[in-house]
Enzyme design. Sequence first.
Site, PDB file in Angstrom:
ATOM      1  N   LYS A 130       0.808  -1.258  -0.014  1.00 37.91           N
ATOM      2  CA  LYS A 130       0.215  -0.065   0.034  1.00 37.91           C
ATOM      3  C   LYS A 130       0.859   1.029   0.059  1.00 37.91           C
ATOM      4  O   LYS A 130       1.880   1.284   0.631  1.00 37.91           O
ATOM      5  CB  LYS A 130      -1.032  -0.137   1.237  1.00 37.91           C
ATOM      6  CG  LYS A 130      -1.864   1.213   1.158  1.00 37.91           C
ATOM      7  CD  LYS A 130      -2.689   0.957   2.472  1.00 37.91           C
ATOM      8  CE  LYS A 130      -3.913   1.997   2.732  1.00 37.91           C
ATOM      9  NZ  LYS A 130      -4.746   1.466   3.940  1.00 37.91           N
ATOM     10  N   SER A 153      -9.570   1.926   2.811  1.00 34.65           N
ATOM     11  CA  SER A 153      -8.686   2.759   2.144  1.00 34.65           C
ATOM     12  C   SER A 153      -7.625   1.815   1.276  1.00 34.65           C
ATOM     13  O   SER A 153      -6.848   2.355   0.555  1.00 34.65           O
ATOM     14  CB  SER A 153      -7.967   3.848   2.926  1.00 34.65           C
ATOM     15  OG  SER A 153      -7.308   3.343   3.854  1.00 34.65           O
ATOM     16  N   SER A 164     -10.090  -0.391   7.183  1.00 34.55           N
ATOM     17  CA  SER A 164      -9.354  -0.025   5.654  1.00 34.55           C
ATOM     18  C   SER A 164      -8.875  -1.488   4.929  1.00 34.55           C
ATOM     19  O   SER A 164      -8.583  -1.361   3.733  1.00 34.55           O
ATOM     20  CB  SER A 164      -8.255   0.801   5.741  1.00 34.55           C
ATOM     21  OG  SER A 164      -8.626   2.166   5.544  1.00 34.55           O
TER      22      SER A 164
HETATM   23  N1  LIG Z   1      -8.696   4.095   7.642  1.00 37.90           N
HETATM   24  C1  LIG Z   1      -9.681   3.344   7.605  1.00 37.90           C
HETATM   25  O1  LIG Z   1      -9.542   2.222   8.230  1.00 37.90           O
HETATM   26  C2  LIG Z   1     -10.991   3.745   6.743  1.00 37.90           C
HETATM   27  C3  LIG Z   1     -11.904   4.467   7.482  1.00 37.90           C
HETATM   28  N2  LIG Z   1     -13.021   4.373   6.758  1.00 37.90           N
HETATM   29  C4  LIG Z   1     -11.506   5.789   7.836  1.00 37.90           C
HETATM   30  O2  LIG Z   1     -11.675   6.462   6.969  1.00 37.90           O
HETATM   31  O3  LIG Z   1     -10.826   6.088   8.820  1.00 37.90           O
END
Ligand SMILES: NC(=O)C[C@H](N)C(=O)O
EC number: 6.3.5.7
Length: 437
Positions: free
Chosen positions: A6, A100, A124
């Site tokens: 990533k 993400s 994410s």
């Molecule tokens: N970063 C993550 O684990 C995704 C979560 N939807 C966030 O925007 O914080």
Amino acid sequence: MPIAVKGNISTVNLPTTCSSNILRDWVSPYDASVVKLLKDAGAIIIGKSNMDEFGMGAYGPTYNPVSFLNNSTNTDSLKNETSNRDLDTPTDDMFVPGGSSGGSAAAVAANFCLSALGSDTGGSVRLPASYCGVYGFKPSYGRFSRYGLVSYASSLDTIGILGNNLENTKTLYDLISSFDPNDATSVDFSSQSCSQERKDLEGITIGIPQEYYVDGLSQEMLECWSNGIKKLENSKAKIVKVSLPNTVNALSSYYCIASAEASSNLARFDGIRFGKRSEQPDLTEKHPLYSHTRTEGFGPEVQKRIMLGTFVLEASSYESYFGKATMIRNMIKEEFRTCFQKADILLTPATIGGAPTVSGIKINSNLEGGVSEYANDVFTVPASLAGLPALVVPFGAKKTTFNNRELQLPLGLQLISEFGNDELCFDVARFFNKTIL
Ligand SMILES: NC(=O)C[C@H](N)C(=O)O
């Protein structure tokens, strides 16, 4: 093993941009500890994967390979299918991979690699795993070193794994589970290994959190969940109901804490030490270089979270927002502890349904100021707040048709176990493959 990494995990020879303009073309001078461990073990890093900017799930421009695979896992047919499409004008059969770590999940689902590193702050890794039909693992907080992971919300961030099957996911887990003195939050779990080859699940109690039957849970996910429960029951597991009453408050708590920590962590991107620097600062402003660099460098979702986070940390709002969010977090940890007195491991849905379409996400964002996607994290953020290990297992699919083309949108179930007992997730997940319903 070919592995994708990533874009927020540092690598010496490839850019680490966090998919942000502010870090455009930036190359780290060192490898993250997890990358080093993989390279030392002979892994081939095939490239850096796309992500939502700084990990803030806005469902960035990657497409879910399911949109193009047409029930085939052939990479050539994927290439043909994608080259025939206008990817700038998504049709209603083009789906998001989730975020993400959407690029990592898509790379695994499209067979570009066997596994990938992602990061999981509130879901994410797990959400894209569920949407793309691959395995997604988030460890106990502190198990995988965060040294070299660009921080978003330090008390929640973990490196995670996406894998095309359970074995490859577990192989990466074994390789990167290592105490790291370079990470102050690293935990030495070496004496706690407890993986067991089981012929069935006799003696294992599976907890079903009743508050996870939320309004809005799709019919297909409900079916997938009850099929999963039956599958484990057929493998001789005992099923019990458990309660996590603060599930309803988990999203507010998470988005308050994550934004607060992000506003602090992202203060380091100021145009002086890292990445992009504005070339046209307006000298009539108080801090022209900082404000112009940050306005040009950060996208709208990141700016929104920085503002939210700065607000909840202000002296006048600290107690009513950040203080309350921290209290809820402690209550959630306590509730999980109570659950684990009754059950060894919990089984929940990973998402409320299959992947949304690209155009659906855009319409929702415009209508509701971009917070509607946050609700998709309802099943993943509680384990993040409590620092618990969780594994998403692909299980079932939602059938849908578009222009007479039948598509199968993957669905995933989530196993959550006690802090430090990460391996039980893998032990139980094996039974999703073994037993026939
Ligand atoms: N970063 C993550 O684990 C995704 C979560 N939807 C966030 O925007 O914080």
